[in-house]
Design an enzyme around this catalytic site. Structure first.
Site, PDB file in Angstrom:
ATOM      1  N   ASP A 108     -11.403   0.185   0.627  1.00  0.00           N
ATOM      2  CA  ASP A 108      -9.963   0.065   0.865  1.00  0.00           C
ATOM      3  C   ASP A 108      -9.699  -1.046   1.872  1.00  0.00           C
ATOM      4  OD1 ASP A 108      -9.060   1.935  -0.878  1.00  0.00           O
ATOM      5  OD2 ASP A 108      -8.454   3.413   0.612  1.00  0.00           O
ATOM      6  N   TYR A 132      -0.650   0.176  -2.713  1.00  0.00           N
ATOM      7  CA  TYR A 132      -1.478   0.905  -1.749  1.00  0.00           C
ATOM      8  C   TYR A 132      -0.588   1.709  -0.796  1.00  0.00           C
ATOM      9  CZ  TYR A 132      -5.057   1.670   1.839  1.00  0.00           C
ATOM     10  OH  TYR A 132      -5.924   2.236   2.733  1.00  0.00           O
TER      11      TYR A 132
END
Length: 697
Positions: free
Chosen positions: A104, A324
């Site tokens: 991430d 995201y």
């Protein structure tokens, strides 16, 4: 072999599909276009337990504290549940000639893959994939733009510093205070954490403020004012320095309010001022940060922060409909403004005949959301360009949250809300009355939010005002005293606790520290919901149904821990200082060794205060033990912990589910669950909040 390592399986599959059409699934990885895409499952490894450094730490003894791990000596261990996947990733890393880091795009994501490369002593070249959304074109663009992972080394160092420092604080203080409690004849484990203890303190202090609150009578005066063009309602504006006004500007003496009514009723005064500001603007609401989304969903639907995070993560990972979600930022990159039309058209195609947003977007409008200077590693949550998606695949709440995100993005292409604002002051018999009015000129983006309206101006309710001008006579046709009572602040719910963590700077008095924490708050978007869950699972707070949702209330156990907690952990100043230093590490302005030396000094000071008895002088011996937490035998560690309570949407508040044979809810047929409140035990429907049926215990 080219190896790409993602943070989780679903992300690995998406990346594999972006590399080519012929994806072959293997055990723990994918093969495609001559490359291998494997994955972690969150953290596959973690910091070792103290006894891995010295066998003496297998027993909890105050004399052995603080536990100090020398620089370069930290050990990692496999998490048992994911040990098989760790072995697969390890074999692939050992064969790899080049690695692409696909964690991430955040500090923790950097750590999840980098720690694996260090664990298996990989020394080859590494590229860093930095993803903001999970649709195919975005992944392909990010692959083409991948950078040398060395550019993110300092970010990894700051993540390790955070992990090691939190380990040091948690391990040392939990052991120290638990052993101090045992020495007083108590039992159980007292958990301490840098952020967790601060959040618990917020809840305890709010609860005590509410319980000790003594309401007082307050008074106001409203008057009907007649002018040539009509009439309107005005409110008395008491003098700020009057003896009958409290520190909040409220009138606390009824006689003072009645005296005003007696003085102005039937009298003719004058319009002392009448000022109109033309074309006032209300700008479009910014896209959501994760915190903003969690607060909005809690207010609208009663979902907990962790439930909202799960939904946002699902919309991003599973459905690929939004960007995201674990972001602190609300603005959007300026160069993405050009994507507005394609994103909204994709959303419209997804909704099909169910598209019910009024009006039409104007893609020439550039709202204040488009500002690259106000984003960091991530930007505000927005819809993606995925189109033709069957929204029937979404759950009811996923669809509701998706609509919220789409509406916010759509608002960026609607005009600003315009209105004329009028402020009036009426002078009569030596007193001032005020009124405010607004005339809508352009609906703009508020067409998307019809329930909002413009009902406040100049800090007061907006009323319809007739035409008038300064100096015009104004007769007070009637006036009355309105009675009320002061109210305590509300208990923390999901929205308010996230807001408190984001705005922890309000609890800080040091201006330098306040400036640091204003930008970051305490916790991170990814961890704030988990912090609340941990407090519930450890029985320091409980979740209780209230109104349309639920609130968090400290337990006797939580209040006891708060009372003996070091004052440094109760306040957000420590986290502000902590994050300031971590930022310097991530920027390469401070070494990890210097950071950890400061943390050791801090922890040692707190442990010494426990050893001397200074910190535990007033610690009670009868601190309640959490359910299912066994008492700590002399010198023995305890790992007992209640299964984490679920979130409001699943109705697992601080209670236990009724056993086999428990009665069904008479309203919906779901099982009833045993719960507790300040009033005693009761049974609540397990389908809460969809069903709110309760019965006496």
């Amino acid at each position: 072999m080219d190896l790409l390592i993602a943070e989780k399986p679903s992300m690995a599959l998406d990346i594999a599909r972006a590399l080519g059409a012929d994806v072959v699934r293997r055990d723990g990885y994918f093969e495609v276009a001559g490359k291998v895409v494997s994955y972690a499952i969150g953290h596959l490894i973690g910091l070792e337990e103290p006894q891995a450094y010295d066998a003496k730490y297998g027993r909890w003894r105050l004399a052995d504290l603080p536990i100090v791990i020398a620089d370069g000596e930290w050990k990692m261990r496999a998490h048992p549940k994911t040990a098989a996947q760790l072995a697969i990733v390890g074999k692939l890393i050992k064969k790899a000639k080049r690695v692409t880091h696909c964690g991430d795009a955040a500090r923790e994501g950097q750590m999840i893959v980098d720690e694996l490369l260090d664990y298996f002593d990989y020394r080859g070249p590494v590229r860093r994939l930095w993803l903001q959304e999970m649709n195919l074109p975005a992944i392909q663009r990010a692959l083409a733009a991948a950078k040398d992972n060395a550019e993110y080394r300092n970010l990894y160092s700051s993540a390790m510093c955070r992990s090691e420092a939190d380990w040091s604080i948690g391990m040392n203080l939990t052991r120290a205070y638990t052993e101090a409690l045992r020495a007083k004849g108590g039992s159980g484990v007292l958990h301490f954490g840098r952020v967790q203890t601060n959040v618990l303190s917020m809840i305890v202090e709010r609860d005590e403020l509410i319980e000790n609150f003594e309401p007082k009578d307050i008074f106001s005066v409203s008057a009907e004012v007649a002018v040539k063009g009509g009439s309107f309602t005005a409110q008395w504006l008491p003098p700020e320095d009057a003896p009958f006004v409290d520190e909040a500007g409220r009138v606390v003496e009824q006689a003072a309010a009645q005296a005003v009514v007696d003085a102005v009723t039937g009298q003719t005064g004058v319009i002392a001022s009448c000022e109109t500001v033309r074309d006032k603007k209300k700008l479009q609401p910014l896209p959501y940060s994760l915190g903003d989304l969690q607060k909005e969903v809690n207010r609208a639907f009663g979902l907990s922060p962790s439930d909202t995070l799960k939904i946002a993560q699902s919309l991003y990972e599973t459905h690929k409909l939004t960007s995201y979600p674990r972001t602190d930022f609300s603005h959007l990159p300026e160069d993405e403004h050009r994507l507005g039309r394609s994103i909204i058209e994709a959303c419209r195609s997804n909704f099909g005949a169910d598209w019910d947003f009024p009006g039409a977007p104007d893609y020439s409008i550039r709202s204040h959301a488009w500002n690259s200077k106000k984003i960091g590693d991530h930007h505000g949550i927005r819809p993606t360009e995925r189109k033709g998606y069957k929204l029937g695949a979404l759950s009811k709440m996923e669809l509701a949250v998706y609509k919220l995100i789409v509406r916010r993005f759509l608002a960026q292409f609607y005009p600003v809300y315009l209105y004329d604002a009028t402020s009036v002051r009426v002078a009569c018999a030596g007193h001032l009355l005020k009124a405010a009015g607004a005339v809508e000129k352009q609906k703009g983006w508020q067409a998307l939010y019809p329930a909002r309206g413009n009902n406040k101006e100049d800090g007061q309710d907006v009323v319809l005002l007739p035409a008038m001008q300064k100096g015009e006579p104004a007769r007070i046709a009637a006036a009355k005293v309105n009675e009320g009572k002061t109210k305590p602040p509300p208990r923390f719910n999901g929205a308010l606790i996230i807001d408190a963590m984001e705005k922890a700077y309000k609890l800080v008095t040091d201006e330098r520290v306040k400036k640091v924490i204003r930008e970051i708050g305490i916790g991170t978007p990814a961890t704030r919901a988990n912090i609340v869950d941990d407090l519930i699972s450890r029985w320091y707070i409980e979740e209780r149904a209230e109104g349309k949702g639920s609130v968090y209330i400290s337990t006797l156990r939580g209040r006891a821990l708060y009372k003996c907690a070091p004052v440094q952990l109760r306040k957000p100043d420590l986290t502000a200082y902590f994050e300031e230093l971590l930022a310097r590490v991530s920027e390469g302005k401070m070494s990890a060794q210097d950071f950890m030396a400061r943390q050791l000094q801090f922890v040692s000071k707190l442990v010494d205060a426990v050893k001397s008895g200074e910190a535990t002088r007033d610690m009670p011996s009868d601190i309640p033990v959490a359910p299912q937490q066994r008492a700590a035998p002399a010198g023995k560690p305890v790992k007992g912990r209640r299964k984490p309570a679920a979130r409001p949407a699943k109705a697992k508040a601080a209670g236990v589910e009724a056993g086999e044979g428990a009665k069904a809810c008479p309203k919906c047929g779901k099982g009833m669950r045993a719960r507790s409140s300040a009033s005693g035990p009761f049974f609540g429907c397990s389908a809460f909040p969809a069903c709110r049926h309760t019965e006496n215990g």
